[in-house]
Motif scaffolding. Structure first.
Motif, PDB file in Angstrom:
ATOM      1  N   VAL A 122      11.077  11.172  -4.114  1.00  0.00           N
ATOM      2  CA  VAL A 122       9.756  10.923  -3.553  1.00  0.00           C
ATOM      3  C   VAL A 122       9.698   9.569  -2.852  1.00  0.00           C
ATOM      4  N   ILE A 123      10.304   8.551  -3.450  1.00  0.00           N
ATOM      5  CA  ILE A 123      10.245   7.218  -2.859  1.00  0.00           C
ATOM      6  C   ILE A 123      10.909   7.185  -1.484  1.00  0.00           C
ATOM      7  N   GLY A 124      12.006   7.908  -1.314  1.00  0.00           N
ATOM      8  CA  GLY A 124      12.734   7.850  -0.051  1.00  0.00           C
ATOM      9  C   GLY A 124      12.425   8.959   0.931  1.00  0.00           C
ATOM     10  N   GLU A 125      11.565   9.912   0.586  1.00  0.00           N
ATOM     11  CA  GLU A 125      11.310  11.062   1.462  1.00  0.00           C
ATOM     12  C   GLU A 125      10.512  10.648   2.694  1.00  0.00           C
ATOM     13  N   PHE A 126      10.911  11.174   3.859  1.00  0.00           N
ATOM     14  CA  PHE A 126      10.272  10.786   5.120  1.00  0.00           C
ATOM     15  C   PHE A 126       9.592  11.959   5.816  1.00  0.00           C
ATOM     16  N   ALA A 184       0.829  -1.213   0.000  1.00  0.00           N
ATOM     17  CA  ALA A 184       0.000   0.000   0.000  1.00  0.00           C
ATOM     18  C   ALA A 184       0.862   1.261   0.000  1.00  0.00           C
ATOM     19  N   THR A 185       1.880   1.300   0.865  1.00  0.00           N
ATOM     20  CA  THR A 185       2.713   2.505   0.959  1.00  0.00           C
ATOM     21  C   THR A 185       3.568   2.685  -0.295  1.00  0.00           C
ATOM     22  N   PHE A 186       4.083   1.602  -0.848  1.00  0.00           N
ATOM     23  CA  PHE A 186       4.900   1.731  -2.051  1.00  0.00           C
ATOM     24  C   PHE A 186       4.044   2.195  -3.227  1.00  0.00           C
ATOM     25  N   ALA A 187       2.838   1.628  -3.353  1.00  0.00           N
ATOM     26  CA  ALA A 187       1.938   2.053  -4.426  1.00  0.00           C
ATOM     27  C   ALA A 187       1.566   3.525  -4.265  1.00  0.00           C
ATOM     28  N   TYR A 188       1.316   3.948  -3.040  1.00  0.00           N
ATOM     29  CA  TYR A 188       0.985   5.360  -2.787  1.00  0.00           C
ATOM     30  C   TYR A 188       2.137   6.266  -3.207  1.00  0.00           C
ATOM     31  N   SER A 189       3.365   5.898  -2.820  1.00  0.00           N
ATOM     32  CA  SER A 189       4.519   6.734  -3.160  1.00  0.00           C
ATOM     33  C   SER A 189       4.775   6.760  -4.663  1.00  0.00           C
ATOM     34  N   VAL A 190       4.546   5.642  -5.344  1.00  0.00           N
ATOM     35  CA  VAL A 190       4.726   5.610  -6.792  1.00  0.00           C
ATOM     36  C   VAL A 190       3.725   6.550  -7.466  1.00  0.00           C
ATOM     37  N   VAL A 191       2.468   6.498  -7.028  1.00  0.00           N
ATOM     38  CA  VAL A 191       1.454   7.395  -7.599  1.00  0.00           C
ATOM     39  C   VAL A 191       1.813   8.848  -7.328  1.00  0.00           C
ATOM     40  N   MET A 192       2.241   9.148  -6.100  1.00  0.00           N
ATOM     41  CA  MET A 192       2.630  10.509  -5.766  1.00  0.00           C
ATOM     42  C   MET A 192       3.829  10.958  -6.587  1.00  0.00           C
ATOM     43  N   ALA A 193       4.764  10.035  -6.837  1.00  0.00           N
ATOM     44  CA  ALA A 193       5.933  10.376  -7.651  1.00  0.00           C
ATOM     45  C   ALA A 193       5.521  10.720  -9.076  1.00  0.00           C
ATOM     46  N   LEU A 194       4.621   9.939  -9.647  1.00  0.00           N
ATOM     47  CA  LEU A 194       4.178  10.205 -11.021  1.00  0.00           C
ATOM     48  C   LEU A 194       3.430  11.535 -11.121  1.00  0.00           C
ATOM     49  N   VAL A 195       2.574  11.809 -10.132  1.00  0.00           N
ATOM     50  CA  VAL A 195       1.844  13.084 -10.128  1.00  0.00           C
ATOM     51  C   VAL A 195       2.817  14.250  -9.954  1.00  0.00           C
ATOM     52  N   THR A 196       3.799  14.072  -9.074  1.00  0.00           N
ATOM     53  CA  THR A 196       4.797  15.126  -8.859  1.00  0.00           C
ATOM     54  C   THR A 196       5.615  15.375 -10.114  1.00  0.00           C
ATOM     55  N   ILE A 197       5.983  14.314 -10.814  1.00  0.00           N
ATOM     56  CA  ILE A 197       6.745  14.464 -12.056  1.00  0.00           C
ATOM     57  C   ILE A 197       5.932  15.231 -13.088  1.00  0.00           C
ATOM     58  N   ALA A 198       4.647  14.884 -13.239  1.00  0.00           N
ATOM     59  CA  ALA A 198       3.793  15.588 -14.201  1.00  0.00           C
ATOM     60  C   ALA A 198       3.674  17.063 -13.845  1.00  0.00           C
ATOM     61  N   PHE A 199       3.454  17.342 -12.576  1.00  0.00           N
ATOM     62  CA  PHE A 199       3.357  18.746 -12.139  1.00  0.00           C
ATOM     63  C   PHE A 199       4.682  19.473 -12.351  1.00  0.00           C
TER      64      PHE A 199
END
Length: 260
Positions: free
Chosen positions: A198-202, A52-67
């Motif tokens: 994004v993947i490693g940010e805490f 769940a957390t990895f999928a969430y971070s991947v989605v957030m990374a893709l959205v961040t890249i697009a933005f």
């Protein structure tokens, strides 16, 4: 003698980085007493929280890249084409995330966008996710901007723009069909760096209470022994995979330009 010292320094640097990684990898394989196994990796990969957390971070990374692409590419292009005198100021602004700690940024977000403010973004899941995406984009801004700006330096922006305008192209068409394809390798380099960040940010994810991969790594590290080491190896592998993809993209870009 200088060559010996140079090779000695290189060897020391390699050992300094490699030995802790080797030790961590060896420890992650020692969950089964007396033999090496991938039990820790199986436990981690089968954990629903990891998925769940990895999928969430991947989605957030893709959205961040697009933005980030939508923000940085037009800005860098316009500064290079129309506002060259503003370039030092823009570069200074994009370097600020390297100077200002992430914890300061996220506390500023919480103070400005809490439930008692005009824009209560922290009062909803969607708003908090949006706020976290802005925070990630801020952290990745120095790398994304410099990657795109370096790509723009390799092309004649003014000539390409004039040629496109002479054919009746508008600004959106120029950016999307002329400029972006020519700096695509640089954009991808910035995108891979953003993904790794994004993947490693805490800090931001933890303080905004989001189910991201970084806080999951911290929680697992506080309660388990072998699984955190396996998770660290996985995270390290993801980061190096992003670095390798950057190298491949740059090599492919140079090879394509040489053929032209």
């Amino acid at each position: 003698m200088m060559r010996v010292w140079a090779w000695g320094a290189l060897l020391f640097g390699c050992m300094y980085f490699a030995l802790p990684l080797i030790g961590m990898t060896e420890f992650s394989l020692s969950m089964r007493r007396g033999e090496y196994s991938f039990d820790a990796y199986r436990v981690v990969l089968a954990d629903p929280r990891f998925q769940a957390t990895f999928a969430y971070s991947v989605v957030m990374a893709l959205v961040t890249i697009a933005f980030g692409v939508l923000l940085v590419v037009p800005t860098a292009y316009w500064v290079r084409l129309k506002l060259p005198k503003a370039r030092p100021w823009v570069e200074f602004i994009t370097l600020l995330p390297l100077v200002i700690p992430a914890i300061v940024v996220v506390f500023g977000y919480i103070r400005l966008y809490n439930t008692s403010s005009v824009l209560p973004l922290t009062g909803s899941v969607m708003g908090t996710n949006l706020l976290l995406m802005f925070g990630y984009a801020t952290l990745a801004l120095p790398y994304m901007y410099r990657s795109v700006d370096t790509g723009l330096r390799t092309i004649d922006v003014a000539t390409l723009t004039e040629a496109a305008q002479s054919l009746g192209a508008g600004w959106v068409t120029i950016l999307g069909r002329v400029i972006l394809p020519n700096v695509l390798a640089s954009v991808l380099s910035g995108a891979f760096l953003t993904f790794a960040i994004v993947i490693g940010e805490f800090t931001m994810a933890a303080l905004l209470d989001r189910p991201a991969f970084g806080p999951y790594m911290q929680i697992l590290g506080a309660n388990r022994a072998y699984e955190p080491a396996a998770l660290a190896v996985i995270a390290f592998g993801i980061t190096w995979a992003c670095m390798g993809l950057i190298g491949l993209v740059n090599r492919f870009s140079r090879h394509t330009q040489a053929k032209r």
